[in-house]
Design a protein around this motif. Structure first.
Motif, short mmCIF file in Angstrom:
data_model
loop_
_atom_site.label_atom_id
_atom_site.label_comp_id
_atom_site.label_asym_id
_atom_site.label_seq_id
_atom_site.Cartn_x
_atom_site.Cartn_y
_atom_site.Cartn_z
N GLY A 37 7.74 60.14 -38.70
CA GLY A 37 6.72 59.90 -37.69
C GLY A 37 7.16 59.07 -36.50
N GLY A 38 8.42 58.66 -36.46
CA GLY A 38 8.92 57.88 -35.32
C GLY A 38 8.74 56.39 -35.51
N ARG A 39 9.30 55.63 -34.57
CA ARG A 39 9.33 54.18 -34.70
C ARG A 39 8.46 53.47 -33.65
NH1 ARG A 39 14.28 52.08 -33.75
NH2 ARG A 39 13.76 50.23 -34.94
N SER A 40 7.96 54.15 -32.66
CA SER A 40 7.05 53.59 -31.65
C SER A 40 7.64 52.41 -30.88
CB SER A 40 5.72 53.17 -32.29
OG SER A 40 5.12 54.29 -32.90
N VAL A 41 8.84 52.62 -30.33
CA VAL A 41 9.43 51.62 -29.43
C VAL A 41 8.59 51.58 -28.16
CG1 VAL A 41 11.48 51.06 -28.05
CG2 VAL A 41 11.75 51.99 -30.37
N ASP A 42 8.33 50.40 -27.66
CA ASP A 42 7.58 50.23 -26.41
C ASP A 42 8.57 50.35 -25.25
OD1 ASP A 42 6.14 49.45 -24.16
OD2 ASP A 42 5.15 47.77 -25.18
N TRP A 43 8.79 51.59 -24.83
CA TRP A 43 9.80 51.86 -23.79
C TRP A 43 9.42 51.26 -22.45
CZ3 TRP A 43 14.35 52.88 -25.38
CH2 TRP A 43 14.52 53.48 -26.63
N ALA A 44 8.13 51.22 -22.14
CA ALA A 44 7.71 50.62 -20.87
C ALA A 44 8.10 49.14 -20.83
CB ALA A 44 6.21 50.80 -20.67
N ALA A 45 7.85 48.42 -21.91
CA ALA A 45 8.21 47.00 -21.96
C ALA A 45 9.72 46.81 -21.94
CB ALA A 45 7.61 46.34 -23.21
N LEU A 46 10.43 47.61 -22.74
CA LEU A 46 11.88 47.47 -22.81
C LEU A 46 12.51 47.76 -21.45
CD1 LEU A 46 14.23 48.54 -25.59
CD2 LEU A 46 14.78 49.11 -23.25
N GLU A 47 12.12 48.84 -20.83
CA GLU A 47 12.74 49.23 -19.56
C GLU A 47 12.32 48.32 -18.42
OE1 GLU A 47 11.97 53.46 -19.58
OE2 GLU A 47 13.69 53.80 -20.92
N ALA A 48 11.10 47.74 -18.50
CA ALA A 48 10.70 46.75 -17.50
C ALA A 48 11.57 45.50 -17.64
CB ALA A 48 9.22 46.41 -17.65
N GLY A 49 11.81 45.08 -18.87
CA GLY A 49 12.65 43.91 -19.10
C GLY A 49 14.10 44.15 -18.73
N LEU A 50 14.55 45.35 -18.94
CA LEU A 50 15.93 45.70 -18.62
C LEU A 50 16.12 45.98 -17.14
CD1 LEU A 50 18.73 46.24 -19.81
CD2 LEU A 50 18.00 48.58 -20.28
N GLY A 51 15.08 46.53 -16.51
CA GLY A 51 15.18 46.84 -15.09
C GLY A 51 15.67 48.24 -14.80
N THR A 52 15.70 49.09 -15.82
CA THR A 52 16.11 50.48 -15.64
C THR A 52 15.59 51.31 -16.81
OG1 THR A 52 17.97 52.00 -15.25
CG2 THR A 52 18.34 50.23 -16.85
N ALA A 53 15.43 52.60 -16.54
CA ALA A 53 15.15 53.55 -17.62
C ALA A 53 16.43 53.74 -18.42
CB ALA A 53 14.68 54.88 -17.03
N LEU A 54 16.30 54.28 -19.61
CA LEU A 54 17.46 54.57 -20.46
C LEU A 54 17.54 56.07 -20.70
CD1 LEU A 54 17.19 51.62 -23.01
CD2 LEU A 54 18.89 51.93 -21.20
N PRO A 55 18.72 56.54 -21.07
CA PRO A 55 18.90 57.99 -21.30
C PRO A 55 17.97 58.53 -22.37
CG PRO A 55 21.03 56.89 -21.14
CD PRO A 55 19.98 55.80 -21.21
N SER A 56 17.48 59.75 -22.16
CA SER A 56 16.52 60.35 -23.09
C SER A 56 17.12 60.62 -24.46
CB SER A 56 15.92 61.63 -22.50
OG SER A 56 16.93 62.57 -22.23
N ASP A 57 18.43 60.92 -24.56
CA ASP A 57 19.03 61.13 -25.89
C ASP A 57 19.01 59.84 -26.70
OD1 ASP A 57 21.07 59.91 -24.30
OD2 ASP A 57 22.65 60.87 -25.48
N PHE A 58 19.26 58.72 -26.05
CA PHE A 58 19.23 57.42 -26.72
C PHE A 58 17.81 57.07 -27.14
CE2 PHE A 58 18.93 52.75 -26.67
CZ PHE A 58 19.94 52.44 -27.57
#
Length: 180
Positions: free
Chosen positions: A21-42
């Motif tokens: 069922g997936g892990r539900s990473v909060d990509w919006a929070a992660l990428e806001a903190g990082l300052g960039t989007a990450l690759p879709s395969d990752f």
């Protein structure tokens, strides 16, 4: 772009760690903190799996739900890469968040580090850059999942790695099961 299933074909023992069922990473929070989007395969890999340790040698750093800010912070503040850069030991590579800077996504027990070069602008086009413990810098024109599938499927060779890399029958462990 290579899918997670192709990596699973190269590393069948990893499938025991797939999160139903997936892990539900909060990509919006992660990428806001990082300052960039990450690759879709990752992103697909991180949604399916926790941190993975391959052959008790290579650790793939995947963000943990609820700890996205710390993953982003560690990626932005790579002190080892910054030190290498300040000493002039990064060839033409620069640390992120400089334009085209490197973001680490995996490391080995031998001191090898696996990065993305954050250029071009499209994260799905970011190449993998490997810094071996011998201070060799090698760039591969593929994403992280394709790189791993190629290494463990034996279609990508990484010069400067230990002679037994990759192993003949690589096993994948969850971080909590790592042999120390």
């Amino acid at each position: 772009m290579v899918r997670v299933e192709e990596l699973e074909a190269a590393l069948p023992s990893m499938t025991q760690w797939r999160a139903p069922g997936g892990r539900s990473v909060d990509w919006a929070a992660l990428e806001a903190g990082l300052g960039t989007a990450l690759p879709s395969d990752f992103r697909s890999l991180a949604e399916a799996y926790p941190v993975l340790v391959i052959d008790d040698f290579l650790m793939v750093s995947l963000p943990t739900p609820g700890a996205e800010a710390s993953w982003a912070s560690a990626s932005r503040d790579d002190e080892i890469l910054q030190d290498l850069y300040e000493m002039g030991d990064t060839e033409e590579y620069v640390p992120y968040p400089q334009p085209g800077g490197l973001i680490s996504w995996a490391s080995s027990d031998s001191g090898d580090t696996f990065y993305w070069r954050t250029s071009p602008a499209d994260p799905d086009a970011w190449p993998v850059v490997v810094r071996t413990d011998n201070a060799d810098w090698i760039e591969f024109p593929v994403g992280a999942v394709e790189f791993l599938a190629g290494v463990y499927g034996r279609t990508i060779d990484v010069p400067g790695m230990p002679g037994n890399f990759p192993g003949d029958d690589p096993k994948v462990l969850g971080l909590s099961d790592r042999i120390d």
